[in-house]
Motif scaffolding. Structure first.
Motif, PDB file in Angstrom:
ATOM      1  N   THR A  46       0.828  -1.210   0.000  1.00  0.00           N
ATOM      2  CA  THR A  46       0.000   0.000   0.000  1.00  0.00           C
ATOM      3  C   THR A  46       0.861   1.258   0.000  1.00  0.00           C
ATOM      4  OG1 THR A  46      -1.694  -1.215   1.237  1.00  0.00           O
ATOM      5  CG2 THR A  46      -1.878   1.176   1.191  1.00  0.00           C
ATOM      6  N   GLN A  47       1.911   1.245   0.801  1.00  0.00           N
ATOM      7  CA  GLN A  47       2.797   2.410   0.886  1.00  0.00           C
ATOM      8  C   GLN A  47       3.494   2.686  -0.443  1.00  0.00           C
ATOM      9  OE1 GLN A  47       5.355   1.433   4.177  1.00  0.00           O
ATOM     10  NE2 GLN A  47       3.722   1.659   5.690  1.00  0.00           N
ATOM     11  N   ALA A  49       2.435   1.835  -3.428  1.00  0.00           N
ATOM     12  CA  ALA A  49       1.436   2.315  -4.385  1.00  0.00           C
ATOM     13  C   ALA A  49       1.137   3.793  -4.167  1.00  0.00           C
ATOM     14  CB  ALA A  49       0.164   1.488  -4.263  1.00  0.00           C
ATOM     15  N   LYS A  50       1.014   4.195  -2.913  1.00  0.00           N
ATOM     16  CA  LYS A  50       0.753   5.603  -2.607  1.00  0.00           C
ATOM     17  C   LYS A  50       1.940   6.479  -3.010  1.00  0.00           C
ATOM     18  CE  LYS A  50      -2.523   4.862   1.181  1.00  0.00           C
ATOM     19  NZ  LYS A  50      -2.750   4.944   2.658  1.00  0.00           N
ATOM     20  N   ALA A  51       3.153   5.979  -2.758  1.00  0.00           N
ATOM     21  CA  ALA A  51       4.353   6.744  -3.090  1.00  0.00           C
ATOM     22  C   ALA A  51       4.480   6.945  -4.595  1.00  0.00           C
ATOM     23  CB  ALA A  51       5.590   6.045  -2.539  1.00  0.00           C
ATOM     24  N   ASN A  53       1.872   7.130  -6.535  1.00  0.00           N
ATOM     25  CA  ASN A  53       0.622   7.788  -6.947  1.00  0.00           C
ATOM     26  C   ASN A  53      -0.233   6.885  -7.836  1.00  0.00           C
ATOM     27  OD1 ASN A  53      -1.123   9.977  -6.807  1.00  0.00           O
ATOM     28  ND2 ASN A  53      -0.355  10.865  -8.724  1.00  0.00           N
ATOM     29  N   ASP A  55      -3.496   4.472  -8.328  1.00  0.00           N
ATOM     30  CA  ASP A  55      -4.858   4.340  -7.839  1.00  0.00           C
ATOM     31  C   ASP A  55      -5.019   3.018  -7.081  1.00  0.00           C
ATOM     32  OD1 ASP A  55      -7.508   4.927  -7.431  1.00  0.00           O
ATOM     33  OD2 ASP A  55      -8.157   4.244  -9.411  1.00  0.00           O
ATOM     34  N   ILE A  56      -5.563   3.074  -5.856  1.00  0.00           N
ATOM     35  CA  ILE A  56      -5.798   1.878  -5.052  1.00  0.00           C
ATOM     36  C   ILE A  56      -7.308   1.643  -4.965  1.00  0.00           C
ATOM     37  CG2 ILE A  56      -5.470   0.753  -2.815  1.00  0.00           C
ATOM     38  CD1 ILE A  56      -3.057   2.576  -2.360  1.00  0.00           C
TER      39      ILE A  56
END
Length: 242
Positions: A46-47, A49-51, A53, A55-56
């Motif tokens: 998750t981290q 993917a967020k880093a 940018n 889409d989750i």
């Protein structure tokens, strides 16, 4: 939002994590099951993917299984990747010479992954395989066995391997099937400028219709009574042959 071309979906926590860590890959969306228990690996996925940018999207377990198409092995995680190395057959018409591997019914994902790895490391310009009746490109076992090379080797997926090979043959390609039923040996074979080596199914070899279509049949001579090699080993020898 329209989906990009050449989109594939991989699944499984380790393959997804490795893909997220690979900055050379173009990623589209991460899919997570709402039923996932939070742990170190899920947090890292998750981290990352967020880093980046990305889409989750969160889904029920049933919804995720429809996305991954493999509920037994997806581990609640799937990732959409834009594979720029997926090509159509027209790509080959831009090349004046090439050496290809055509995979006729390779069903073992570890074999497929190892073939891709050897082809990428060696002198193979592209791999052709039929969509139906072949091991999945996106299975966790294929990705692991390819050691990341799945995302580098030009791969052409076709609806009918026979029709694709016949079309290429009509464009001056020479079709060379690996077969035990020949006296022609790889060591003495002069590889044509446009050559397609056909590797057959792990159990039954190259299919009859493609054998009949072939311009040549060759074999790899062996010692001490050994009849055949693993198909991935054969691919490696072809990839590095002169």
């Amino acid at each position: 939002m329209s989906l990009p071309k050449n989109l594939i979906t991989i699944y499984g926590r380790n393959p997804v994590l490795e893909a997220l860590e690979n900055r050379d890959l173009k990623l589209f969306a991460l899919h997570l099951s709402k039923s996932n228990k939070v742990n170190e690996k899920i947090n890292k996925i998750t981290q990352l993917a967020k880093a980046r940018n990305i889409d989750i999207k969160y889904h029920t377990k049933e919804q995720l299984s429809r996305i991954s198409k493999n509920s037994k092995q997806d581990q609640g995680v799937a990732l959409d990747i834009v594979l720029n190395n997926l090509k159509n057959i027209d790509y080959l018409y831009t090349l004046s010479r090439y050496r290809l591997l055509a995979l006729d019914g390779i069903t073992n994902p570890q074999n497929l992954g190892m073939i891709i790895r050897s082809a990428t490391a060696g002198n193979i310009d592209a791999i052709i395989l039929q969509k139906k009746g072949s091991a999945s490109l996106v299975s966790a076992l294929t990705i692991k066995a390819s050691a990341g090379t799945l995302f580098k080797m030009p791969i052409i997926q076709v609806q009918s391997l026979y029709r694709a090979l016949k079309e290429l043959q009509q464009k001056d390609s020479k079709l060379i099937s690996l077969s035990l039923d020949t006296n022609r040996d790889l060591k003495s074979f002069k590889i044509p400028n446009k050559s397609i080596f056909v590797l057959g199914n792990e159990s039954v070899g190259v299919s009859k219709e493609i054998l009949e279509l072939s311009n040549e049949k060759i074999k790899i001579s062996m010692n001490r009574g050994v009849e055949s090699l693993n198909v991935a080993v054969t691919a490696s020898l072809l990839a590095f042959s002169e």
